[in-house]
Scaffold this motif. Structure first.
Motif, PDB file in Angstrom:
ATOM      1  N   HIS A   1      90.567 -13.491  31.870  1.00  0.00           N
ATOM      2  CA  HIS A   1      89.454 -14.055  31.903  1.00  0.00           C
ATOM      3  C   HIS A   1      88.536 -13.806  33.418  1.00  0.00           C
ATOM      4  CE1 HIS A   1      90.994 -17.218  28.780  1.00  0.00           C
ATOM      5  NE2 HIS A   1      90.915 -16.003  28.406  1.00  0.00           N
ATOM      6  N   LEU A   2      89.221 -13.586  34.292  1.00  0.00           N
ATOM      7  CA  LEU A   2      88.451 -13.270  35.586  1.00  0.00           C
ATOM      8  C   LEU A   2      87.545 -12.208  35.533  1.00  0.00           C
ATOM      9  CD1 LEU A   2      87.850 -13.879  38.622  1.00  0.00           C
ATOM     10  CD2 LEU A   2      89.865 -12.574  39.247  1.00  0.00           C
ATOM     11  N   ASP A   3      86.265 -12.374  35.641  1.00  0.00           N
ATOM     12  CA  ASP A   3      85.413 -11.053  35.798  1.00  0.00           C
ATOM     13  C   ASP A   3      85.357 -10.380  37.317  1.00  0.00           C
ATOM     14  OD1 ASP A   3      82.969  -9.425  35.934  1.00  0.00           O
ATOM     15  OD2 ASP A   3      81.473 -11.126  35.736  1.00  0.00           O
ATOM     16  N   GLN A   4      85.998  -9.432  37.050  1.00  0.00           N
ATOM     17  CA  GLN A   4      86.474  -8.610  38.215  1.00  0.00           C
ATOM     18  C   GLN A   4      85.172  -8.294  38.929  1.00  0.00           C
ATOM     19  OE1 GLN A   4      89.252  -7.962  39.587  1.00  0.00           O
ATOM     20  NE2 GLN A   4      90.444  -8.965  37.891  1.00  0.00           N
ATOM     21  N   HIS A   5      83.828  -8.218  38.464  1.00  0.00           N
ATOM     22  CA  HIS A   5      82.573  -8.015  39.243  1.00  0.00           C
ATOM     23  C   HIS A   5      82.333  -8.867  40.207  1.00  0.00           C
ATOM     24  CE1 HIS A   5      78.665  -6.018  39.779  1.00  0.00           C
ATOM     25  NE2 HIS A   5      78.337  -7.254  39.778  1.00  0.00           N
ATOM     26  N   THR A   6      82.947 -10.189  39.885  1.00  0.00           N
ATOM     27  CA  THR A   6      82.530 -11.262  40.932  1.00  0.00           C
ATOM     28  C   THR A   6      83.442 -11.150  42.329  1.00  0.00           C
ATOM     29  OG1 THR A   6      84.002 -12.641  39.944  1.00  0.00           O
ATOM     30  CG2 THR A   6      82.164 -12.570  38.884  1.00  0.00           C
ATOM     31  N   THR A   7      84.600 -10.277  42.164  1.00  0.00           N
ATOM     32  CA  THR A   7      85.495 -10.513  43.321  1.00  0.00           C
ATOM     33  C   THR A   7      85.037 -10.027  44.774  1.00  0.00           C
ATOM     34  OG1 THR A   7      86.456  -8.440  42.637  1.00  0.00           O
ATOM     35  CG2 THR A   7      87.479 -10.101  41.627  1.00  0.00           C
TER      36      THR A   7
ATOM     37  N   GLN B   1      87.075  -8.240  46.806  1.00  0.00           N
ATOM     38  CA  GLN B   1      87.566  -6.728  46.935  1.00  0.00           C
ATOM     39  C   GLN B   1      86.364  -5.810  46.450  1.00  0.00           C
ATOM     40  OE1 GLN B   1      89.105  -9.286  45.512  1.00  0.00           O
ATOM     41  NE2 GLN B   1      89.909  -8.746  43.605  1.00  0.00           N
ATOM     42  N   ARG B   2      85.739  -6.203  45.298  1.00  0.00           N
ATOM     43  CA  ARG B   2      84.542  -5.379  44.770  1.00  0.00           C
ATOM     44  C   ARG B   2      83.522  -5.077  45.741  1.00  0.00           C
ATOM     45  NH1 ARG B   2      79.479  -5.525  43.487  1.00  0.00           N
ATOM     46  NH2 ARG B   2      79.785  -7.653  42.655  1.00  0.00           N
ATOM     47  N   GLN B   3      82.960  -6.190  46.428  1.00  0.00           N
ATOM     48  CA  GLN B   3      81.858  -6.167  47.225  1.00  0.00           C
ATOM     49  C   GLN B   3      82.054  -5.528  48.384  1.00  0.00           C
ATOM     50  OE1 GLN B   3      79.118  -9.749  46.541  1.00  0.00           O
ATOM     51  NE2 GLN B   3      80.908 -10.370  45.537  1.00  0.00           N
ATOM     52  N   LEU B   4      83.499  -5.745  48.878  1.00  0.00           N
ATOM     53  CA  LEU B   4      83.723  -5.293  50.245  1.00  0.00           C
ATOM     54  C   LEU B   4      83.832  -3.570  50.015  1.00  0.00           C
ATOM     55  CD1 LEU B   4      86.095  -7.812  51.742  1.00  0.00           C
ATOM     56  CD2 LEU B   4      83.901  -7.225  52.561  1.00  0.00           C
TER      57      LEU B   4
ATOM     58  N   ALA C   1      85.899 -16.230  50.120  1.00  0.00           N
ATOM     59  CA  ALA C   1      85.275 -15.193  49.673  1.00  0.00           C
ATOM     60  C   ALA C   1      83.809 -15.175  50.576  1.00  0.00           C
ATOM     61  CB  ALA C   1      84.968 -14.883  48.313  1.00  0.00           C
ATOM     62  N   PRO C   2      83.096 -16.252  50.518  1.00  0.00           N
ATOM     63  CA  PRO C   2      81.535 -16.121  51.212  1.00  0.00           C
ATOM     64  C   PRO C   2      81.847 -15.894  52.745  1.00  0.00           C
ATOM     65  CG  PRO C   2      81.630 -18.174  49.781  1.00  0.00           C
ATOM     66  CD  PRO C   2      83.189 -17.399  49.632  1.00  0.00           C
ATOM     67  N   THR C   3      83.130 -16.512  53.376  1.00  0.00           N
ATOM     68  CA  THR C   3      83.221 -16.345  54.669  1.00  0.00           C
ATOM     69  C   THR C   3      83.380 -14.760  55.226  1.00  0.00           C
ATOM     70  OG1 THR C   3      84.345 -18.589  55.056  1.00  0.00           O
ATOM     71  CG2 THR C   3      84.962 -16.859  56.423  1.00  0.00           C
ATOM     72  N   PHE C   4      84.427 -13.962  54.339  1.00  0.00           N
ATOM     73  CA  PHE C   4      84.645 -12.738  54.347  1.00  0.00           C
ATOM     74  C   PHE C   4      83.252 -11.846  54.245  1.00  0.00           C
ATOM     75  CE2 PHE C   4      89.316 -13.312  52.797  1.00  0.00           C
ATOM     76  CZ  PHE C   4      89.675 -13.871  53.997  1.00  0.00           C
ATOM     77  N   LEU C   5      82.561 -12.218  53.289  1.00  0.00           N
ATOM     78  CA  LEU C   5      81.497 -11.411  52.942  1.00  0.00           C
ATOM     79  C   LEU C   5      80.362 -11.515  54.237  1.00  0.00           C
ATOM     80  CD1 LEU C   5      80.837 -11.643  49.292  1.00  0.00           C
ATOM     81  CD2 LEU C   5      81.867  -9.606  50.735  1.00  0.00           C
ATOM     82  N   ALA C   6      80.231 -12.804  54.743  1.00  0.00           N
ATOM     83  CA  ALA C   6      79.384 -13.025  55.849  1.00  0.00           C
ATOM     84  C   ALA C   6      79.790 -12.296  57.234  1.00  0.00           C
ATOM     85  CB  ALA C   6      79.425 -14.479  56.059  1.00  0.00           C
TER      86      ALA C   6
ATOM     87  N   ALA D   1      81.572  -9.566  57.223  1.00  0.00           N
ATOM     88  CA  ALA D   1      81.199  -8.009  56.903  1.00  0.00           C
ATOM     89  C   ALA D   1      79.728  -7.696  57.034  1.00  0.00           C
ATOM     90  CB  ALA D   1      81.928  -7.740  55.542  1.00  0.00           C
ATOM     91  N   GLY D   2      78.938  -8.690  56.879  1.00  0.00           N
ATOM     92  CA  GLY D   2      77.320  -8.633  56.844  1.00  0.00           C
ATOM     93  C   GLY D   2      76.930  -8.159  55.379  1.00  0.00           C
ATOM     94  N   VAL D   3      77.684  -8.595  54.322  1.00  0.00           N
ATOM     95  CA  VAL D   3      77.563  -8.510  52.933  1.00  0.00           C
ATOM     96  C   VAL D   3      76.827  -9.564  52.243  1.00  0.00           C
ATOM     97  CG1 VAL D   3      78.351  -7.818  50.673  1.00  0.00           C
ATOM     98  CG2 VAL D   3      79.324  -6.855  52.645  1.00  0.00           C
ATOM     99  N   THR D   4      75.660  -8.940  51.671  1.00  0.00           N
ATOM    100  CA  THR D   4      75.063 -10.393  51.010  1.00  0.00           C
ATOM    101  C   THR D   4      75.610 -10.663  49.665  1.00  0.00           C
ATOM    102  OG1 THR D   4      72.804  -9.860  52.273  1.00  0.00           O
ATOM    103  CG2 THR D   4      72.747 -11.424  50.015  1.00  0.00           C
ATOM    104  N   PRO D   5      76.151 -11.664  49.036  1.00  0.00           N
ATOM    105  CA  PRO D   5      76.855 -11.499  47.990  1.00  0.00           C
ATOM    106  C   PRO D   5      76.048 -11.374  46.815  1.00  0.00           C
ATOM    107  CG  PRO D   5      77.317 -13.718  49.198  1.00  0.00           C
ATOM    108  CD  PRO D   5      76.241 -12.924  49.964  1.00  0.00           C
ATOM    109  N   ASP D   6      76.210 -10.601  45.781  1.00  0.00           N
ATOM    110  CA  ASP D   6      75.657 -10.278  44.708  1.00  0.00           C
ATOM    111  C   ASP D   6      75.840 -11.088  43.444  1.00  0.00           C
ATOM    112  OD1 ASP D   6      77.756  -8.961  44.030  1.00  0.00           O
ATOM    113  OD2 ASP D   6      76.826  -6.957  44.137  1.00  0.00           O
ATOM    114  N   THR D   7      76.898 -11.980  43.497  1.00  0.00           N
ATOM    115  CA  THR D   7      77.315 -12.837  42.464  1.00  0.00           C
ATOM    116  C   THR D   7      77.205 -14.373  42.934  1.00  0.00           C
ATOM    117  OG1 THR D   7      79.510 -12.592  43.052  1.00  0.00           O
ATOM    118  CG2 THR D   7      78.489 -11.057  40.998  1.00  0.00           C
ATOM    119  N   PRO D   8      76.892 -15.215  41.890  1.00  0.00           N
ATOM    120  CA  PRO D   8      77.069 -16.545  42.571  1.00  0.00           C
ATOM    121  C   PRO D   8      78.501 -17.150  43.259  1.00  0.00           C
ATOM    122  CG  PRO D   8      75.995 -16.485  40.487  1.00  0.00           C
ATOM    123  CD  PRO D   8      76.745 -15.170  40.692  1.00  0.00           C
ATOM    124  N   HIS D   9      78.222 -18.054  44.236  1.00  0.00           N
ATOM    125  CA  HIS D   9      79.313 -18.588  44.902  1.00  0.00           C
ATOM    126  C   HIS D   9      79.156 -20.255  44.579  1.00  0.00           C
ATOM    127  CE1 HIS D   9      80.483 -14.958  47.732  1.00  0.00           C
ATOM    128  NE2 HIS D   9      81.000 -14.856  46.534  1.00  0.00           N
TER     129      HIS D   9
END
Length: 508
Positions: free
Chosen positions: A149-155, A157-160, A386-391, A393-401
């Motif tokens: 049920h987890l959409d792997q696109h939202t993870t 690890q995918r964004q990193l 997840a928002p903390t890790f992406l921040a 890494a300087g990655v702007t999230p592309d899925t809602p948090h």
């Protein structure tokens, strides 16, 4: 990581201790950017440019690298931080004794978040929230049997990975994950399913096999090998390390099997079970009669398994120091949820009480300003990870948090949403619940309904029972103020408003 649910602590709200340098990090994140390199292997997803903080990095005490790449650390042109995430299983607060080396590292050289919570006190939903930054009712993993049920696109690890990080998973992933299926968006993995303490069954980079040895040690060694590769691979890395400890049935490493654990005198919520009347609690809890002795024994078993986790943390620290990466690695240590040690007669998780919801939560990133042994009393929860890790890494999230980055001290909340669904593991009528956990109060509703065979909620959602606790006056949640309360009292406590806020948070 103090035991805020132990005896003698009324948990009075304290002024937040702001992390030194955090404001500068937040400002730098707005303006600084780094060009992310193209992927260098055929298996990598092309990276995209990403904004990143540019904190001043303190000079490492590590000697200058050797000209021979394998003889010492190699200077990296990509200055984004590595990320080491260590996630234990069923570890409540109050376990400091077993984690002295961890506390010596992260407690002294990092930040302790004192009000950290699981959003769903159940393994798979909690882990899905960590990976996605979303509440369970948004990501859809509501029990332990439906990882698909987890959409792997939202993870995260995918964004990193798409941003140029080398990604690795070592240990537990999601319950009921098919062992032969590779975990998406990881470059390397040693995935254990089903999870066992000794001689575990692993998907080792695509090959399913049994690996002899103690779970925590096997996982630690593979994670260390992953980190070691950064001697020659300049990419920043993300390591997700998830041992079985301290989940039941607890099997400690042989060297700790008979270690003496300090005595524990319990807390008032543990002795509530001896009261003649628990009429202010929901029906399933009135019938719960696990004892202080059972809780004390469970605590001791958990402590012994955590001693091996503490050893792993020591080895991670030594490896990072050896590689000259200790300053610029963001390390986060937490648990997927807590556990009751006989509190209110309960010996599990799955209930909306502090021992079940609250988790240890320590984070260090000296180069990013997270150092110095400070504390932070913001309400914190798993969807913030997840928002903390992406921040970082300087990655702007592309899925809602549903969460927010903890690196920005301006990010705060006045309540945490916790939710749980009655599922097939529980035969007795526990029912589903949702809880508003504020800084000084908690309001909970139990709803009519349970999950169907596909892990989807069914039922009318009718409110069957409610609880309200003044966490300042009653930190052990002994007196449900709604039991016998009048409408006037409910209005005075603001219950109608809390019910509306809870409904809004649940999206109903």
């Amino acid at each position: 990581m103090n035991d805020t649910s132990g005896t003698g602590d009324a948990r009075r709200p304290r002024r937040r201790t702001l992390v030194a340098g955090a404001t500068a990090i937040a400002a730098a994140a707005v303006t600084a950017t780094l060009a992310v390199r193209e992927s260098r292997s055929a298996g990598d997803v092309p990276a995209r440019a990403a904004a990143t903080p540019a904190p001043a990095v303190r000079r490492s005490a590590t000697p200058a690298p050797s000209p021979t790449p394998t003889a010492g650390p190699r200077a990296r042109s990509d200055r984004r931080p590595n990320i080491l995430f260590v996630l234990t299983d069923d570890q409540p607060k109050g376990t400091d004794w077993a984690l002295r080396q961890t506390l010596d590292w992260l407690g002294r050289d990092g930040v302790t978040f004192e009000r950290a919570h699981a959003n769903t006190p159940l393994c798979a939903p909690s882990r899905a929230s960590i990976m996605s930054g979303r509440y369970a009712h948004h990501h859809g993993v509501l029990d332990t049997r439906h990882p698909a049920h987890l959409d792997q696109h939202t993870t995260v690890q995918r964004q990193l990975r798409e941003a140029g990080y080398r990604t690795g998973l070592f240990g537990k992933y999601l319950n009921y994950w098919r062992p032969a299926d590779d975990p998406p968006h990881f470059d390397e993995w040693l995935l254990q399913e089903p999870v066992a303490y000794t001689d575990g069954h692993y998907n080792d980079g695509g090959t399913v096999r049994t690996i002899p040895g103690y779970d925590t040690t096997v996982i630690k060694d593979r994670a260390l090998a992953f980190i070691e590769k950064s001697r020659t691979d300049e990419r920043p890395w993300f390591a997700y390390v998830a041992p079985r400890a301290a989940h039941e049935v607890n099997v400690p490493d042989g060297k700790y099997a008979h270690t003496r654990v300090p005595a524990w005198d319990g807390r008032p919520s543990v002795f509530e079970t001896v009261r003649a009347d628990k009429a202010d609690k929901p029906p399933f809890l009135r019938a719960a009669h696990h004892s202080f002795d059972e809780g004390r024994a469970l605590r001791a078993r958990q402590m012994r398994t955590l001693l091996s986790v503490d050893d792993a943390m020591r080895d991670f620290r030594d490896k990072l120091r050896e590689l000259g990466q200790l300053e610029n690695t963001l390390v986060l240590f937490t648990s997927d949820h807590g556990l009751c040690w006989g509190d209110h007669g309960w010996l599990r998780k799955s209930v909306p009480y502090r021992p079940s919801l609250e988790v240890p939560f320590l984070m260090s990133w000296p180069a990013g300003g997270l150092a110095g042994g400070g504390t932070d009393d913001r309400l914190t929860c798993h969807v913030d990870i997840a928002p903390t890790f992406l921040a970082a890494a300087g990655v702007t999230p592309d899925t809602p948090h549903d969460g927010h980055s903890l690196l920005d001290p301006r990010n705060d909340r006045h309540h945490v949403l916790a939710e749980w669904w009655w599922n097939r593991q529980d035969k007795v009528p526990i029912h589903s619940w949702a809880s508003y956990v504020g800084k000084s109060e908690q309001y909970t509703e139990y709803h009519r309904g349970r999950l169907d065979a596909d892990g989807r909620p069914r039922g009318s959602g009718e409110v069957l029972f409610r609880e309200y606790y003044d966490l300042r006056a009653d930190p052990y949640q002994l007196a449900n103020l709604l039991h016998g309360a009048t409408a006037a009292q409910e209005r005075r406590w603001g219950i109608p408003g809390l019910a509306r806020e809870l409904a809004a948070a649940r999206g109903v």
